[in-house]
Design a protein around this motif. Structure first.
Motif, mmCIF file in Angstrom:
data_model
loop_
_atom_site.group_PDB
_atom_site.id
_atom_site.type_symbol
_atom_site.label_atom_id
_atom_site.label_comp_id
_atom_site.label_asym_id
_atom_site.label_seq_id
_atom_site.Cartn_x
_atom_site.Cartn_y
_atom_site.Cartn_z
ATOM 1 N N PHE A 1 0.830 -1.199 0.000
ATOM 2 C CA PHE A 1 0.000 0.000 0.000
ATOM 3 C C PHE A 1 0.867 1.253 0.000
ATOM 4 N N PRO A 2 0.331 2.364 -0.508
ATOM 5 C CA PRO A 2 0.993 3.648 -0.252
ATOM 6 C C PRO A 2 1.074 3.848 1.264
ATOM 7 N N LEU A 3 2.173 4.420 1.734
ATOM 8 C CA LEU A 3 2.380 4.511 3.181
ATOM 9 C C LEU A 3 1.311 5.355 3.872
ATOM 10 N N GLY A 4 0.740 6.320 3.158
ATOM 11 C CA GLY A 4 -0.285 7.154 3.753
ATOM 12 C C GLY A 4 -1.669 6.532 3.756
ATOM 13 N N TYR A 5 -1.778 5.326 3.198
ATOM 14 C CA TYR A 5 -3.080 4.672 3.054
ATOM 15 C C TYR A 5 -3.668 4.262 4.403
ATOM 16 N N GLY B 1 -3.588 1.214 5.743
ATOM 17 C CA GLY B 1 -4.184 -0.119 5.737
ATOM 18 C C GLY B 1 -3.789 -0.900 6.986
ATOM 19 N N GLN B 2 -4.728 -1.657 7.522
ATOM 20 C CA GLN B 2 -4.470 -2.423 8.747
ATOM 21 C C GLN B 2 -3.782 -3.736 8.411
ATOM 22 N N ARG B 3 -2.754 -4.069 9.171
ATOM 23 C CA ARG B 3 -1.992 -5.292 8.930
ATOM 24 C C ARG B 3 -2.639 -6.480 9.642
ATOM 25 N N THR B 4 -2.563 -7.632 9.012
ATOM 26 C CA THR B 4 -3.043 -8.853 9.644
ATOM 27 C C THR B 4 -1.989 -9.351 10.637
ATOM 28 N N PRO B 5 -2.369 -10.200 11.587
ATOM 29 C CA PRO B 5 -1.400 -10.700 12.582
ATOM 30 C C PRO B 5 -0.237 -11.470 11.964
ATOM 31 N N THR B 6 -0.436 -12.060 10.771
ATOM 32 C CA THR B 6 0.638 -12.840 10.147
ATOM 33 C C THR B 6 1.599 -11.975 9.347
ATOM 34 N N ALA B 7 1.282 -10.688 9.163
ATOM 35 C CA ALA B 7 2.114 -9.805 8.348
ATOM 36 C C ALA B 7 3.457 -9.550 9.029
#
Length: 339
Positions: A151-155, A157-163
């Motif tokens: 994602f663009p850094l300013g987006y 977006g929420q990360r999943t626990p496995t990320a």
């Protein structure tokens, strides 16, 4: 030449190239982690005073190379070959980092397995007498990887626990022939493994089977057991992939016991630094190897390690097309003595 007859995937070096020097450069977040003291340099400015994240990553590689050359007392003209790679399209971080050096250049892409791949190839070149001195290097940058893969850094977006969190860092080893170690004693070349994992936010699950295949091949080819090593370390499986790898070995009746660790769980404090499943990226394994692990080998606290670079061979295009994630793992045996 290296003995190619000990096993299908493994090479045992008869001249055992020595690691002449190492350079490890970390970013701001990495400088706040538990291994910061082992880096040759860190920065509070993740742009490295450059105009783009991509230029910053190239700058990191250039600094890592300069650091290793300085420690080895070498100049660009002393290097016969440089093996390097990164995560970005067409390996631009590596090629732009060395474009003014004049050093013969092999650009590599093994995703996050690149440091182990580069070290294996540099060792082959030195062991075979094709080069006198060769460098192995890789890097990643959180912001450049996010821009390309997610994602663009300013987006926001929420990360999943496995990320996992892409490490901002670069590492470089310089190999040659001398009587003082550490030495690269053997290498196991991985094959591509695909278990059908499609979640790009769960690369640990995609890479764990490849790590299992390569480590098992290494042990079988060389007639070794996990206890023959002080440490078996994977590049960046993270917390999820690490547990999956341990489980795969348990199913085979093999315990990695207290000798196994993962660079992705070592480089950050998983509780305090909010990196979810841990670190990833070409820079993850390379800075842990060139910083912490080399430091432990030089101090004699580790005598024999198996460094296993793990890579998820996906691209933005394959993810968009719904492809699964192939993975590969290359392993390098490094010790304070030739064996």
């Amino acid at each position: 030449m290296g003995n190619l007859h000990r096993g299908r995937q493994s090479i045992v070096f008869d001249r055992c190239p020595a690691i002449l020097a190492a350079g490890a450069i970390g970013g701001k977040k990495e400088s706040e982690g538990p291994l910061a003291a082992y880096f040759d340099g860190t920065t509070a400015d993740t742009t490295f005073r450059q105009l783009s994240w991509e230029k910053a990553e190239s700058k990191m590689q250039a600094i890592a190379l300069e650091t290793a050359k300085r420690k080895a007392g070498l100049k660009d003209a002393d290097l016969d070959a440089l093996f390097s790679g990164d995560l970005l399209n067409q390996c631009i971080s590596s090629s732009f980092a060395v474009r003014d050096t004049g050093v013969p250049f092999f650009g590599l892409y093994g995703a996050c397995s690149t440091m182990a791949e580069a070290t294996s190839l540099a060792a082959m070149a030195v062991n075979g007498g094709y080069t006198r001195v060769a460098a192995a290097m890789s890097s990643s940058h959180f912001a450049s990887a996010e821009r390309q893969y997610r994602f663009p850094l300013g987006y926001g977006g929420q990360r999943t626990p496995t990320a996992q969190w892409t490490v901002t860092g670069a590492g470089c080893l310089i190999l040659g022939q001398r009587e003082q170690g550490p030495f690269v004693n053997a290498a196991t070349v991985g094959s591509v493994v695909d278990y059908g994992i499609k979640d790009a936010a769960n690369m640990g699950a995609a890479m764990a089977p490849a790590a299992f295949q390569t480590i098992r091949a290494h042990l079988d080819d060389l007639g070794r057991s996990p206890e023959d090593y002080d440490l078996i370390v994977t590049g960046d499986l993270g917390a999820v992939g690490k547990e999956l790898l341990l489980d795969l070995f348990r199913r085979e009746g093999i315990s990695l016991g207290g000798v196994y660790q993962d660079c992705g769980t070592m480089i950050y404090d998983l509780e305090k630094q909010d990196v979810h499943a841990g670190g990833s990226g070409c820079g993850c394994g390379s800075v842990v190897l060139c910083g912490y692990l080399m430091g432990q080998l030089l101090k004699g606290k580790l005598r024999h390690i198996l460094f296993c670079g793990t890579g998820a061979l996906l691209s933005p295009l394959t993810t968009q097309q719904g492809e699964s994630i192939p993975a590969v793992c290359h392993a390098v045996a490094i010790g304070t003595e030739r064996r």
